[in-house]
Design an enzyme around this catalytic site. Structure first.
Site, short mmCIF file in Angstrom:
data_model
loop_
_atom_site.label_atom_id
_atom_site.label_comp_id
_atom_site.label_asym_id
_atom_site.label_seq_id
_atom_site.Cartn_x
_atom_site.Cartn_y
_atom_site.Cartn_z
CG ASP A 102 -28.12 52.74 -9.50
OD1 ASP A 102 -28.59 51.77 -10.14
OD2 ASP A 102 -28.82 53.54 -8.86
NE ARG A 105 -36.06 45.91 2.88
CZ ARG A 105 -35.70 45.35 4.04
NH1 ARG A 105 -36.59 45.13 4.97
NH2 ARG A 105 -34.46 45.02 4.27
CG ASP A 125 -27.68 51.86 -5.79
OD1 ASP A 125 -28.83 51.76 -5.34
OD2 ASP A 125 -27.09 50.93 -6.39
CB THR A 173 -44.68 42.18 4.64
OG1 THR A 173 -43.72 41.77 3.66
CG2 THR A 173 -46.05 41.66 4.28
N1 URA Z 1 -26.83 49.94 -0.77
C1 URA Z 1 -26.01 50.73 -1.49
O1 URA Z 1 -25.71 50.42 -2.64
N2 URA Z 1 -25.49 51.82 -0.92
C2 URA Z 1 -25.78 52.20 0.34
O2 URA Z 1 -25.28 53.23 0.81
C3 URA Z 1 -26.65 51.38 1.08
C4 URA Z 1 -27.17 50.26 0.51
#
Ligand code: URA
Length: 209
Positions: A203, A104, A200, A108
């Site tokens: 991760d 991203r 995430d 912008t």
């Molecule tokens: N991406 C992720 O890995 N987890 C989320 O909760 C939202 C976007």
């Protein structure tokens, strides 16, 4: 309007609970994502066409069915989508795999494609875009648009966990793209994480933070 297929099969829900648990380490997390992806692949291919063949069993001749040779493509959105590819390939070994990477633009906020390698006959394939989390829908929408711009005609989106905001965004921008999802959670929080979600996904797959 596209369809949303929420797959609340007991095996999927059980494995999702383990995936969500913050005490599940990366090795087990990767294995579970692969297993759930395989179960999702089973459902997303439910409408594949079949053709009749004649074979000989040890007992007699028989007319049976085989896949009618639709060409498939799996397109993970980098990086978390990679965790779903092996589960799909286990069931669909002849599928080609394309990759798409987006970031991203910090000013912008528009998604920019930094990597895109798709099968050359993308316009002839049924494409399955995979990304574990459907949060704002921004990445999925941009990835689907990039793929359409390269000629794709038939696209499905497969995610593990989504939320109403992300689903609405994809349905609005791509009403021709059906979504297959293992769970629809409550909402997004202020950091665009899905609640309760799993944190995430990238991760947790790769042990980074
Ligand atoms: N991406 C992720 O890995 N987890 C989320 O909760 C939202 C976007």
């Amino acid at each position: 309007m596209s369809k949303v297929h929420e797959l609340n099969h007991p095996l999927i829900q059980h494995k999702l609970s383990l995936i969500r648990d913050k005490n599940t380490g990366s090795k087990e997390f990767r294995e579970l994502v692969k297993e759930v992806s395989m179960l999702l692949a089973f459902e997303v291919t439910r409408d594949l066409p079949l053709e009749e063949v004649e074979i000989e069993t040890p007992v007699c001749m028989a007319k049976t069915k085989i896949l009618a040779g639709r060409k498939l493509g799996i397109v993970p959105i980098l990086r978390a989508g990679l965790g779903m590819v092996d589960g799909f390939l286990n069931l669909l070994p002849a599928a080609k795999v394309g990759h798409i990477g987006l970031y991203r633009d910090p000013e912008t906020l528009i998604p920019v494609e930094y990597y895109c390698k798709l099968p050359s006959d993308v316009n002839e394939r049924d494409l399955i875009v995979v990304d574990p989390m459907l949060a704002t829908g921004g990445s999925a929408n941009a990835a689907i648009q990039f793929i359409k711009d390269k000629g794709a005609q038939s696209i499905k989106l497969v995610c593990l966990i989504g939320c109403p905001e992300g689903l609405a965004a994809v349905q609005k921008m791509h009403p021709d793209v059906d979504v297959y999802i293992a769970a629809i959670d409550e909402k997004l929080n202020d950091h665009a994480y899905i609640v309760p979600g799993l944190g995430d996904a990238g991760d947790r797959l790769y042990g980074t933070k």
